[in-house]
Design a protein around this motif. Structure first.
Motif, PDB file in Angstrom:
ATOM      1  N   UNK A 115      22.894  57.566  81.016  1.00 44.61           N
ATOM      2  CA  UNK A 115      22.905  56.110  81.180  1.00 44.61           C
ATOM      3  C   UNK A 115      21.621  55.574  81.812  1.00 44.61           C
ATOM      4  N   UNK A 116      20.966  56.396  82.637  1.00 51.58           N
ATOM      5  CA  UNK A 116      19.706  55.975  83.243  1.00 51.58           C
ATOM      6  C   UNK A 116      18.631  55.829  82.177  1.00 51.58           C
ATOM      7  N   UNK A 119      19.596  52.756  80.008  1.00 58.45           N
ATOM      8  CA  UNK A 119      19.296  51.497  80.695  1.00 58.45           C
ATOM      9  C   UNK A 119      17.794  51.227  80.652  1.00 58.45           C
ATOM     10  N   UNK A 122      16.917  49.944  77.327  1.00 58.06           N
ATOM     11  CA  UNK A 122      17.423  48.592  77.080  1.00 58.06           C
ATOM     12  C   UNK A 122      16.653  47.522  77.841  1.00 58.06           C
ATOM     13  N   UNK A 123      15.920  47.877  78.907  1.00 60.05           N
ATOM     14  CA  UNK A 123      15.042  46.871  79.499  1.00 60.05           C
ATOM     15  C   UNK A 123      13.666  46.894  78.824  1.00 60.05           C
ATOM     16  N   UNK A 124      13.534  47.737  77.811  1.00 58.65           N
ATOM     17  CA  UNK A 124      12.321  47.701  76.993  1.00 58.65           C
ATOM     18  C   UNK A 124      11.301  48.778  77.299  1.00 58.65           C
ATOM     19  N   UNK A 125      11.679  49.765  78.112  1.00 59.97           N
ATOM     20  CA  UNK A 125      10.728  50.836  78.415  1.00 59.97           C
ATOM     21  C   UNK A 125      10.642  51.815  77.242  1.00 59.97           C
ATOM     22  N   UNK A 138      14.220  60.874  89.776  1.00 59.52           N
ATOM     23  CA  UNK A 138      15.588  61.239  90.164  1.00 59.52           C
ATOM     24  C   UNK A 138      15.801  62.743  90.058  1.00 59.52           C
ATOM     25  N   UNK A 215      14.625  56.647  99.956  1.00 64.61           N
ATOM     26  CA  UNK A 215      14.255  55.941  98.732  1.00 64.61           C
ATOM     27  C   UNK A 215      15.454  55.799  97.809  1.00 64.61           C
ATOM     28  N   UNK A 217      17.834  57.887  97.026  1.00 58.37           N
ATOM     29  CA  UNK A 217      18.256  58.979  96.154  1.00 58.37           C
ATOM     30  C   UNK A 217      19.077  60.011  96.888  1.00 58.37           C
TER      31      UNK A 217
ATOM     32  N   UNK B 106      21.168  44.596  77.660  1.00 55.42           N
ATOM     33  CA  UNK B 106      22.415  45.340  77.492  1.00 55.42           C
ATOM     34  C   UNK B 106      23.051  45.522  78.865  1.00 55.42           C
ATOM     35  N   UNK B 108      26.019  47.524  80.703  1.00 54.67           N
ATOM     36  CA  UNK B 108      26.847  48.697  80.431  1.00 54.67           C
ATOM     37  C   UNK B 108      28.162  48.672  81.212  1.00 54.67           C
ATOM     38  N   UNK B 112      24.832  51.397  85.172  1.00 56.12           N
ATOM     39  CA  UNK B 112      23.558  52.080  84.921  1.00 56.12           C
ATOM     40  C   UNK B 112      22.366  51.430  85.588  1.00 56.12           C
ATOM     41  N   UNK B 113      22.546  50.995  86.818  1.00 58.67           N
ATOM     42  CA  UNK B 113      21.372  50.543  87.568  1.00 58.67           C
ATOM     43  C   UNK B 113      20.490  51.758  87.838  1.00 58.67           C
ATOM     44  N   UNK B 114      19.170  51.520  87.892  1.00 54.57           N
ATOM     45  CA  UNK B 114      18.254  52.615  88.201  1.00 54.57           C
ATOM     46  C   UNK B 114      18.495  53.028  89.651  1.00 54.57           C
ATOM     47  N   UNK B 115      18.908  54.264  89.852  1.00 60.94           N
ATOM     48  CA  UNK B 115      19.323  54.696  91.190  1.00 60.94           C
ATOM     49  C   UNK B 115      18.150  54.847  92.150  1.00 60.94           C
ATOM     50  N   UNK B 116      16.951  54.993  91.575  1.00 59.84           N
ATOM     51  CA  UNK B 116      15.778  55.153  92.427  1.00 59.84           C
ATOM     52  C   UNK B 116      15.013  53.839  92.611  1.00 59.84           C
ATOM     53  N   UNK B 117      15.667  52.730  92.290  1.00 61.61           N
ATOM     54  CA  UNK B 117      15.031  51.431  92.486  1.00 61.61           C
ATOM     55  C   UNK B 117      15.957  50.547  93.314  1.00 61.61           C
ATOM     56  N   UNK B 125      11.732  45.824  86.950  1.00 56.47           N
ATOM     57  CA  UNK B 125      11.225  46.945  86.141  1.00 56.47           C
ATOM     58  C   UNK B 125      10.886  46.533  84.702  1.00 56.47           C
ATOM     59  N   UNK B 126      11.825  45.868  84.064  1.00 52.88           N
ATOM     60  CA  UNK B 126      11.611  45.470  82.672  1.00 52.88           C
ATOM     61  C   UNK B 126      10.543  44.393  82.517  1.00 52.88           C
ATOM     62  N   UNK B 129       6.845  46.404  83.857  1.00 48.67           N
ATOM     63  CA  UNK B 129       6.449  47.590  83.098  1.00 48.67           C
ATOM     64  C   UNK B 129       6.505  47.334  81.595  1.00 48.67           C
ATOM     65  N   UNK B 130       7.644  46.811  81.114  1.00 49.91           N
ATOM     66  CA  UNK B 130       7.784  46.639  79.676  1.00 49.91           C
ATOM     67  C   UNK B 130       7.063  45.386  79.178  1.00 49.91           C
ATOM     68  N   UNK B 158      19.808  49.735  97.764  1.00 47.44           N
ATOM     69  CA  UNK B 158      19.816  50.637  96.615  1.00 47.44           C
ATOM     70  C   UNK B 158      21.202  50.599  95.978  1.00 47.44           C
ATOM     71  N   UNK B 160      23.409  52.709  95.252  1.00 48.15           N
ATOM     72  CA  UNK B 160      24.460  53.509  95.891  1.00 48.15           C
ATOM     73  C   UNK B 160      25.086  52.781  97.077  1.00 48.15           C
ATOM     74  N   UNK B 174      19.560  41.663  85.875  1.00 45.18           N
ATOM     75  CA  UNK B 174      18.529  42.442  85.181  1.00 45.18           C
ATOM     76  C   UNK B 174      18.454  42.035  83.716  1.00 45.18           C
TER      77      UNK B 174
END
Lengths: 220, 268
Positions: A115-116, A119, A122-125, A138, A215, A217, B106, B108, B112-117, B125-126, B129-130, B158, B160, B174
């Motif tokens: 899912x990471x 996702x 889906x944000x365009x990366x 991660x 951070x 994680x 999208x 979900x 599915x959030x980025x866990x390291x952000x 991010x989108x 970066x994108x 974060x 979590x 997002x």
């Protein structure tokens, strides 16, 4: 006994700092690059390269490190490839640790939920952007403790380089022993210095894990 | 549908006019897993500003359809028309796929959030970066979106550290931030308990009121009834009924819809 240990301390520690530590640090750095590349090739299931990666891991994990050192340093000259001891040791340690770490990193990448990746898409990366920015950081969190283990193992394994005439900490100790015949105190002394190095690395591992946890994680 | 003429079709939320341009058109989408076809040639269009809810029993192919539309699954047949451009879903190239994903968003089921952000990082991010937006502009934009879903005060947290409902609201921010042509929602509240569900539905309703084009796979009948303009009912990999939301609930088009509505009656 303490006297002989004190007298020999610098003649053991200095090769430790000038040979053992660089041997471990340089080899481990190269190993991480090899391991990450090998893991990514397998994760992305790139044809041919995946087979090469598997073959490499199979060979290196399946044969003793000491034998690998002998093959590269004493064997390759038969094929006209002469290497100095230090670079030969770097090559063998890098390839060896690289093979083990590749499996560690591959497992860590696969443990990041798909899912990471989705996702990120889906944000365009792009694939490269998601891997570099989202998945690999991660995976690093998961891979960090086992990679620390591999670094600590490598520091101790560098003593095997004495067999191919690299003047590192263990060979330095052997030389003092051959001069003084004081086996017990000197081998205990070098063991203690290896333990000291490992202890520093263990401490660094904790610092690193705390940093990664801050951070966002932390596990779970 | 002659039988439904008597039904009023006014939704609670302002409806997209029938003349609004088509944002998304899926044509003949087919998909099989291990030889079993789960989508039997789906045609679906969504107009600008329209909120379309896809309903149907589990296993009817709703989620797969949404995933095929954003190329998370590769369809075995069909076309995608997005924002006037037509693509072959089967042979679409990586560059085109990235391009259409940059025009869509999208949300979900599992957030599915980025866990390291951080929360803020997830939204920017989108953008940075994108879409190469300057960081300060991206951050300003992200804060506005987070404000709208009530998460502006948790920018530095974060994922979590957040509840499921909070994570999903961040995921909605997002999705909004990139100003997409359409937002796909894949059962956005199915992983949440009822209390958290309502806060996420409120955020979605707000998005709908702002005129966002939305395609929503959901089991929330009240959301479908009150917020969606149009309902698409899927069963067994095909669309078996389709119509304005009010009409769909009050004058079910056929027995299958009626049976489905009876089983979920408590919800509506």
């Amino acid at each position: 006994m303490l006297g002989i240990m004190a007298d020999s301390f610098t003649s053991i520690l200095i090769p430790g700092l000038t040979a053992t530590v660089p041997l471990a640090v340089i080899s481990f750095s190269i190993a991480l690059v090899i391991a990450t590349a090998t893991a990514l090739v397998q994760y992305a299931r790139i044809p041919v390269l995946t087979q090469i990666a598997r073959f490499y891991i199979w060979i290196v994990r399946g044969t003793p490190l000491l034998v690998q050192l002998y093959v590269v340093f004493y064997g390759l000259p038969d094929l006209g490839i002469m290497l100095d001891p230090f670079p030969a040791a770097i090559i063998v340690f890098s390839l060896n640790t690289g093979a083990y770490s590749a499996e560690t990193i591959r497992g860590a990448i696969e443990s990041v939920p798909v899912g990471q990746l989705e996702a990120g898409y889906c944000v365009g990366l792009t694939y490269g952007q998601v891997m570099r920015r989202i998945v690999l950081p991660q995976a690093l969190r998961t891979a960090f403790p086992p990679l620390s283990n591999e670094l600590i193992a490598l520091v101790k394994d560098t003593s095997l380089a004495a067999n191919i005439t690299v003047l590192e900490m263990f060979m330095a100790t052997q030389r003092v022993v051959s001069r003084t015949w004081e086996s017990m105190p000197l081998y205990l002394e070098v063991a203690a210095i290896y333990l000291l190095f490992s202890t520093v690395l263990t401490w660094l591992q904790h610092v690193g894990e705390r940093y990664l946890a801050s951070r966002g994680m932390e596990r779970g | 549908m002659a039988e439904s003429i008597g039904c009023a079709t006014s939704g609670v939320v302002a409806q997209a006019s029938p003349a609004a341009p088509e944002v998304l058109a899926l044509k003949g989408v087919r998909k099989a897993f291990d030889g079993t076809e789960v989508l039997h040639g789906i045609d679906l269009t969504v107009r600008a500003g329209e909120v379309v809810a896809i309903l149907g029993p589990s296993g009817s192919g709703k989620t797969t359809l949404l995933r095929c539309a954003n190329l998370l699954e590769r369809a075995d047949g069909g076309e995608l028309c997005l924002d006037g451009e037509v693509f072959d879903l089967v042979h679409m190239k990586a560059r085109d796929i990235t391009a259409i994903r940059r025009k869509t968003a999208f949300v979900f089921q599992g957030y599915n959030l980025f866990r390291n952000r951080t929360v803020l990082g997830n939204v920017t991010e989108g953008l940075t970066v994108a879409r190469k937006m300057p960081p300060d502009e991206a951050e300003r934009r992200a804060r506005i979106c987070l404000e709208q879903v009530g998460m502006a005060d948790r920018c530095d947290a974060y994922p979590a550290q957040l509840s499921g409902g909070q994570q999903q609201r961040v995921a909605i921010a997002r999705a909004m931030a990139t100003d997409p042509e359409i937002v796909y929602f894949d059962e956005p509240t199915s992983a949440l308990d009822p209390e958290l569900t309502s806060e996420v539905l409120a955020a979605m309703r707000k998005l709908a009121e702002q005129g966002m084009t939305m395609l929503v796979v959901t089991h929330e009948m009240s959301f479908a009834r009150n917020v969606a303009d149009r309902i698409v009912f899927m069963e067994g990999g095909a669309i078996v009924a389709e119509g304005p939301a009010r009409e769909f609930f009050e004058c079910p088009a056929n027995d299958r819809v009626r049976a489905f509505l009876q089983t979920v009656d408590g919800d509506a």
